[in-house]
Design a protein around this motif. Structure first.
Motif: not given
Length: 314
Positions: A154, A157, A199, A256-257, A277-278
């Motif tokens: 995490t 990238d 995701r 995840p997104q 997480s996003k």
């Protein structure tokens, strides 16, 4: 950074497919040294070596093929890494169950400090890593000739899977150490995305009350979103979900997104595994639940009504 510095990344794979964790480790390795090599050790894993050679930024792939490496046991894999490590300034492994089993053995034999779960490369000898269940970050400097680290996916990238054209070199396998023997593996069929690389993740907690309710309530929403299923440690300990679904400090680290937490209070050990997480959505009927403090969107509601309603609206 010297022009001669080289990083070695141990590839994560199942002898057929390269795991996403390797791509994140390659990104970290490229920040450590001027040249990145990937070690693919296994049995009949030629397809994995080809996939590793295609990763952008990889300069060379070292392919080791032997029957006793098929199960990738920690003892034999550590010995294989040790055979190659002296030629590198950095040795990196993904901070997965496999990497966490191999890395300490390599560190001990090399007599170097292990840098666990790095999330940032400050300099070739300086790294950032979370401590205290992710509530603080430590910056550590290694004076060892070989820096050995596990990489938290995490924190980096993923390197591009295409664009590289690295040469593949066959290397001799170390002898079977004979200290362990692979007996068998039971793999539950799963058509969902891999939890650590998904995701979207839909997670459930102890509030679901039973294994039956866990599947009945969460599965329709996960199906609609194409999501992986996750669980809190409390849900796993209660038998509502399988161990490999556990998200948290003692489970899998995910970012995840979209992370949807259903009936999860937000214990520190769980937050440590998903707070990067996003977008975090929390559904809980307790307005004081700690999960709301980190959630981007919070819904104070009964999950047994809210989750099915959400699924039907998608």
């Amino acid at each position: 950074m010297t022009t001669l510095s080289k990083s070695l990344v141990l590839a994560e794979h199942d002898n057929h497919t390269l795991k996403a964790a390797t791509l994140h480790a390659v990104t970290a390795a490229a920040q450590c040294a001027s040249e990145v090599h990937v070690l693919v050790a296994g049995a009949n894993a030629g397809a994995v070596a080809q996939a590793a050679a295609s990763i952008a930024g990889v300069a060379r792939v070292l392919h080791v093929d032997a029957p006793h490496l098929a199960s990738q046991g920690a003892e034999n894999m550590a010995a294989q890494v040790l055979a190659l490590a002296p030629g590198y300034s950095h040795v990196l492994l993904a901070a997965t169950s496999s990497g966490k089993g191999i890395a300490p053995r390599v560190a001990a034999r090399l007599d170097v400090a292990q840098l666990s779960e790095i999330t940032r490369v400050v300099a070739p000898d300086t790294f950032e890593r979370p401590i205290h269940a992710g509530n603080a970050l430590a910056t550590v400097r290694s004076r060892d000739a070989i820096k050995l680290a596990t990489v938290r996916s995490t924190g980096f990238d993923a390197a591009a899977q295409d664009g590289g054209a690295a040469p593949i070199e066959s290397r001799e396998a170390v002898a079977d150490c004979g200290k362990s023997r692979f007996v068998g593996r039971e793999i539950m069929p799963n058509d969902r995305p891999e939890l650590a690389a998904a995701r979207v993740v839909v997670s459930g907690g102890r509030a679901l009350g039973s294994r039956e309710k866990f599947g009945e309530v969460l599965t329709p929403l996960a199906d609609k979103l194409g999501a992986a299923l996750g669980a809190s440690r409390a849900a796993v300990d209660a038998g509502y979900a399988a161990n490999d679904l556990q998200v948290g400090q003692t489970g899998k680290i995910v970012a995840p997104q979209l992370y949807i937490a259903c009936g999860i209070s937000g214990a520190i050990q769980h937050l440590a595994g998903m707070k990067d997480s996003k977008v975090i959505v929390a559904i809980n009927k307790d307005p004081e639940a700690p999960i709301f403090s980190i959630a981007d969107y919070g819904l104070e509601a009964d999950l047994f009504a809210a989750v099915p309603e959400l699924a039907s609206a998608i």
